[in-house]
Design a protein around this motif. Structure first.
Motif, PDB file in Angstrom:
ATOM      1  N   SER A 272      -4.730  12.932   2.710  1.00  0.00           N
ATOM      2  CA  SER A 272      -4.039  11.865   2.002  1.00  0.00           C
ATOM      3  C   SER A 272      -2.711  11.533   2.666  1.00  0.00           C
ATOM      4  O   SER A 272      -2.097  12.384   3.307  1.00  0.00           O
ATOM      5  CB  SER A 272      -3.791  12.245   0.532  1.00  0.00           C
ATOM      6  N   VAL A 273      -2.307  10.304   2.525  1.00  0.00           N
ATOM      7  CA  VAL A 273      -0.997   9.821   2.949  1.00  0.00           C
ATOM      8  C   VAL A 273      -0.414   9.060   1.778  1.00  0.00           C
ATOM      9  O   VAL A 273      -1.073   8.171   1.218  1.00  0.00           O
ATOM     10  CB  VAL A 273      -1.097   8.901   4.182  1.00  0.00           C
ATOM     11  N   THR A 274       0.831   9.415   1.385  1.00  0.00           N
ATOM     12  CA  THR A 274       1.446   8.803   0.213  1.00  0.00           C
ATOM     13  C   THR A 274       2.884   8.408   0.507  1.00  0.00           C
ATOM     14  O   THR A 274       3.657   9.222   1.028  1.00  0.00           O
ATOM     15  CB  THR A 274       1.441   9.776  -0.983  1.00  0.00           C
ATOM     16  N   ASN A 275       3.229   7.179   0.218  1.00  0.00           N
ATOM     17  CA  ASN A 275       4.616   6.731   0.297  1.00  0.00           C
ATOM     18  C   ASN A 275       5.305   7.162  -0.995  1.00  0.00           C
ATOM     19  O   ASN A 275       5.083   6.587  -2.056  1.00  0.00           O
ATOM     20  CB  ASN A 275       4.668   5.213   0.449  1.00  0.00           C
TER      21      ASN A 275
ATOM     22  N   ASN B  63      -4.026   3.411  -3.439  1.00  0.00           N
ATOM     23  CA  ASN B  63      -3.115   3.173  -4.573  1.00  0.00           C
ATOM     24  C   ASN B  63      -3.706   3.680  -5.889  1.00  0.00           C
ATOM     25  O   ASN B  63      -3.491   3.093  -6.949  1.00  0.00           O
ATOM     26  CB  ASN B  63      -2.760   1.695  -4.694  1.00  0.00           C
ATOM     27  N   GLY B  64      -4.475   4.759  -5.812  1.00  0.00           N
ATOM     28  CA  GLY B  64      -5.026   5.365  -7.017  1.00  0.00           C
ATOM     29  C   GLY B  64      -6.289   4.720  -7.537  1.00  0.00           C
ATOM     30  O   GLY B  64      -6.872   5.204  -8.510  1.00  0.00           O
TER      31      GLY B  64
ATOM     32  N   THR C  24     -16.051   4.243  -3.657  1.00  0.00           N
ATOM     33  CA  THR C  24     -15.265   5.370  -3.127  1.00  0.00           C
ATOM     34  C   THR C  24     -16.008   6.181  -2.078  1.00  0.00           C
ATOM     35  O   THR C  24     -15.500   7.195  -1.608  1.00  0.00           O
ATOM     36  CB  THR C  24     -14.846   6.332  -4.262  1.00  0.00           C
ATOM     37  N   SER C  25     -17.183   5.775  -1.677  1.00  0.00           N
ATOM     38  CA  SER C  25     -17.958   6.546  -0.713  1.00  0.00           C
ATOM     39  C   SER C  25     -18.682   5.626   0.259  1.00  0.00           C
ATOM     40  O   SER C  25     -19.072   4.512  -0.087  1.00  0.00           O
ATOM     41  CB  SER C  25     -18.966   7.454  -1.426  1.00  0.00           C
TER      42      SER C  25
ATOM     43  N   PHE D  12       0.843  -1.197   0.000  1.00  0.00           N
ATOM     44  CA  PHE D  12       0.000   0.000   0.000  1.00  0.00           C
ATOM     45  C   PHE D  12       0.883   1.254   0.000  1.00  0.00           C
ATOM     46  O   PHE D  12       1.734   1.425   0.868  1.00  0.00           O
ATOM     47  CB  PHE D  12      -0.927   0.004   1.209  1.00  0.00           C
ATOM     48  N   THR D  13       0.679   2.124  -0.966  1.00  0.00           N
ATOM     49  CA  THR D  13       1.511   3.313  -1.130  1.00  0.00           C
ATOM     50  C   THR D  13       0.743   4.622  -1.030  1.00  0.00           C
ATOM     51  O   THR D  13       1.357   5.676  -0.900  1.00  0.00           O
ATOM     52  CB  THR D  13       2.245   3.291  -2.482  1.00  0.00           C
ATOM     53  N   SER D  14      -0.570   4.589  -1.081  1.00  0.00           N
ATOM     54  CA  SER D  14      -1.336   5.828  -0.963  1.00  0.00           C
ATOM     55  C   SER D  14      -2.761   5.543  -0.520  1.00  0.00           C
ATOM     56  O   SER D  14      -3.321   4.482  -0.818  1.00  0.00           O
ATOM     57  CB  SER D  14      -1.360   6.610  -2.286  1.00  0.00           C
TER      58      SER D  14
END
Length: 237
Positions: free
Chosen positions: A137-140, A197-198, A228-229, A56-58
């Protein structure tokens, strides 16, 4: 500790911060004590969705800050997004806490890179009020570097910061949490634009969580058809 009360949800089933040169931070609002997320990993106070696995990257989501009513000075909760935390020893997260220790709801933006302590943003520089539209948001971004971003488009501010942490990246979450196990009456809070992850949160077949402290305190809805909701509806303190 009580275990999470969980429901597995899939899309199919659902169908039935520019940063200042020196970040302005502050102590928590009077009485605010937002405990590290992992403190309650086997606890009872999460509502929302957690995608699990690896890589998981975002994660990102948006919501409108609820007009909460305090039931007691013990009430405290926060909507947030994060990576790790669900079964991991680290967490990278950001959101807005609502604290009732003064007898009235106080909103304060924060981020946390556990095991470091949470960092609360200055309420003067980064005010938040009920009705504000929040995006988090949190992004690696690379290796052990994470970009945490929180925007209040109603107030016209964005806070972003890059922090380093060696983490597993084994889960991604869109969550409401009460570290005290006592929720103020927030009515219904709607999360939108929830992605991992987009892609849609729902495409990861996330686990649905309902907070309970002897009885259900809020109810997590099914994911919308886009994945998404979803909504969180208050039931009790």
């Amino acid at each position: 500790m009580r275990r999470f009360l969980i429901r597995v949800a899939t899309v199919a089933a659902a169908a039935a911060f520019a940063a200042p040169a020196v970040p302005a931070t502050a102590a928590a609002a009077p009485g605010l004590s937002f405990r590290p997320l992992h403190y309650n990993i086997n606890g009872y106070n999460w509502g929302g969705y957690a995608a699990t696995g690896s890589g998981f990257t975002s994660v990102s989501a948006a919501w409108t800050e609820a007009n909460a009513t305090c039931n007691s000075t013990n009430d405290l909760y926060a909507p947030w997004v994060g990576i790790d935390g669900y079964g991991s020893s680290t967490v990278e997260q950001t959101g807005v806490a609502t604290d009732c220790s003064s007898g009235s709801p106080v909103h304060q933006a924060w981020y946390e890179m556990y095991p470091a302590s949470p960092v609360y943003l200055s309420r003067t520089s980064y005010p938040v009020a009920a009705g504000d539209h929040i995006t988090a948001s949190v992004t690696n971004t690379s290796g052990s570097t994470y970009a945490l971003k929180l925007t209040d488009s109603t107030r016209g501010w964005t806070y972003s910061i890059n922090k380093s942490l060696s983490a597993q990246r084994a889960s991604a979450e869109v969550i409401i949490e009460s570290p005290t196990g006592a929720y103020p009456n927030f009515g219904t809070l709607n999360f939108t634009s929830a992605t991992v992850n987009g892609s849609s949160l729902g495409s990861y077949g996330p686990t649905a969580l309902d907070p309970s402290n002897g009885a259900y305190e809020a109810r997590t809805s099914a994911l919308g058809t886009s994945g998404t909701s979803f909504s969180e509806t208050y039931l009790r303190e």
